[in-house]
Design an enzyme around this catalytic site. Structure first.
Site, PDB file in Angstrom:
ATOM      1  N   HIS A 322      10.742   1.166  -0.386  1.00 47.42           N
ATOM      2  CA  HIS A 322      10.685  -0.168  -0.980  1.00 47.42           C
ATOM      3  C   HIS A 322      11.897  -0.357  -1.877  1.00 47.42           C
ATOM      4  O   HIS A 322      12.437   0.602  -2.423  1.00 47.42           O
ATOM      5  CB  HIS A 322       9.390  -0.343  -1.789  1.00 47.42           C
ATOM      6  CG  HIS A 322       9.116  -1.753  -2.193  1.00 47.42           C
ATOM      7  ND1 HIS A 322       9.575  -2.281  -3.384  1.00 47.42           N
ATOM      8  CD2 HIS A 322       8.452  -2.747  -1.556  1.00 47.42           C
ATOM      9  CE1 HIS A 322       9.195  -3.545  -3.468  1.00 47.42           C
ATOM     10  NE2 HIS A 322       8.523  -3.857  -2.378  1.00 47.42           N
ATOM     11  N   ASP A 381       2.907  -2.793   3.550  1.00 49.96           N
ATOM     12  CA  ASP A 381       2.951  -3.179   4.961  1.00 49.96           C
ATOM     13  C   ASP A 381       2.394  -2.092   5.871  1.00 49.96           C
ATOM     14  O   ASP A 381       1.925  -2.378   6.978  1.00 49.96           O
ATOM     15  CB  ASP A 381       4.388  -3.499   5.382  1.00 49.96           C
ATOM     16  CG  ASP A 381       4.949  -4.701   4.654  1.00 49.96           C
ATOM     17  OD1 ASP A 381       4.229  -5.696   4.534  1.00 49.96           O
ATOM     18  OD2 ASP A 381       6.096  -4.633   4.196  1.00 49.96           O
TER      19      ASP A 381
END
Length: 445
Positions: A322, A381
């Site tokens: 991320h 996700d």
């Protein structure tokens, strides 16, 4: 001139030497050289915390996500303890900046329920007559069409923007569900089922009832979808879609144009469509790994993916890493814990364990292949698509569900930009095209 010649011109005349970005210290992707984001604004809406800077060094820490200063983990925990859905409270908090009292929450939830239905003839004229094979495309067009149904569409007063925001937040589940049903009917040639949205259901319950023919769902199903909505509602001002809303809003345009821009941004695979990539990768892994319980076999396949030898050959393990979170993504942790219970109920526990195995192995595999000690955490996700899959939600609705949630954050940021922004956002681009003398048309070759 044939089409290939035109394409050649386009490709050649839009190339920029990568070294020029370094020469002119360009903040590509609005990021600094150390990967941190370029500071371009201030916000009180949300905060994403994944590292600290100590004497110029980026130090990883456990990830934290705050909505209006409140830890999202506390929002989730207390909603669960009180056996209620949390997304409506989250919307209220993001829009108004305060936690609602019980009476305020009930009144606000009732208001959302009253506004779920679309304007008269909207579904027939806007959605059914002009369906789309892509739900996000249809959602963006539906948002823009709302302009035509609003007598005060151009009114930029905070009072009016708040009204428009609540209308859109309430309508998003209905617009998404109807767009999906139209797509199933006109493109997939299935029977058309259109349900009226109930006025007393939560957002999660509303969506499940609208997209299912029998309108039935379990409490656990609604709870985990509600959790996903809470976790996706806001992620700071710098994420691509929220920044797009800030950008468009700074030009003093209408609410519908600004929110449609957010939908367009979220549609991209590098943003809201990322969990679809995860699901594709996981299907590939399930086919390529014979024994899901064998960590060595799973690791070997992950190495192939990382080397660009498997799945889509990009060398990316989707759902891992991320831009801000380093050690952990709190959204992924919360969703994973709830996903385990759903996996047991739905008979997906073996598959859930494969997800956990991959989550554990990725940092080791990354270090082995890349020789890097960079902290890599599983992001939201990785689990969101799996959760939707267990809920029986089709892939084409994954990103629209994200939009149903994130529109709350977009509207909060739009309000903030209108009230406190004050200047149109206009970053600089340096032109590196050499000056050329004009050539008369008769002399051109």
């Amino acid at each position: 001139m044939d089409s290939n010649s035109y394409l050649y011109k386009v490709l050649e005349n839009n190339k920029i030497d990568p070294e020029l970005y370094t020469k002119y210290n360009v903040k590509r992707g609005l990021r600094n050289a150390d990967g941190t984001g370029v500071l371009v604004g201030l916000t009180r809406v949300g905060d994403v915390h994944g590292y600290i800077m100590d004497e110029g060094e980026r130090i990883p820490v456990d990830g934290k996500l705050y909505y209006r200063g409140y830890d999202v983990e506390d929002l989730v925990y207390h909603a669960a303890q009180e056996q209620r859905y949390g997304f409506e409270e989250t919307i209220y908090l993001l829009l108004f900046g305060d936690l609602p009292t019980k009476a305020e929450l009930e009144e606000f939830s009732d208001l959302l329920g009253e506004k779920r239905a679309l304007p008269n003839n909207f579904a027939e004229d806007t959605i059914m007559k002009v369906p789309s094979p892509d739900i996000m495309n249809k959602l963006a067009r539906s948002v823009l069409t709302c302009y035509a149904y609003d007598d005060r569409a151009e009114d930029l007063s905070p009072e009016n923007i708040l009204r428009q925001s609540i209308d859109l937040i309430a309508r998003f589940p209905t617009m998404v569900a109807y767009a999906y049903m139209a797509k199933k009917h006109y493109y997939d040639h299935e029977s058309l089922f259109i349900h009226s949205p109930g006025k007393t259901k939560s957002t999660a319950e509303t969506l499940l009832s609208l997209i299912r023919q029998d309108q039935k769902f379990t409490r656990l199903e609604a709870e985990i979808l509600d959790l996903a909505l809470v976790l996706h509602a806001e992620h700071g001002g710098g994420n691509n879609s929220t920044f797009a809303v800030h950008l468009i809003s700074s030009a003093d345009t209408d609410t519908y144009s600004a929110i449609a821009a957010g939908v367009g941004s979220l549609k991209g695979f590098k943003h809201g469509g990322a969990n679809i990539k995860v699901m594709g990768m996981m299907e590939d892994i399930k086919k390529g790994v014979k024994n899901w319980e064998n960590e060595g076999e799973v690791a070997d396949y992950l190495i192939k993916i990382l080397k660009g030898e498997a799945f889509d050959r990009t060398g990316l393990i989707y759902g891992q890493g991320h831009a801000v979170y380093t050690i952990s993504d709190p959204r992924a942790t919360l969703l994973r814990n709830k996903a385990e219970a759903l996996a047991k109920e739905k008979g997906f526990y073996e598959e859930f364990n494969l997800y956990r195995t991959i989550e554990t192995l990725v940092p080791k595999v990354f270090k082995q292949v890349k020789g890097s000690d960079k902290s890599i955490c599983t992001n939201v996700d990785f689990y969101s698509g799996f959760v939707y899959h267990m809920l029986g939600i089709p892939t084409e609705l994954y990103t629209p569900i994200f939009a149903i949630s994130r529109v709350a954050g977009w509207c909060a940021h739009r309000m903030e930009e209108i009230i406190s922004g004050g200047r149109i956002i206009r970053p600089a681009y340096k032109c590196v095209q050499p000056r050329l003398p004009f050539i008369p048309i008769a002399d051109r070759k």
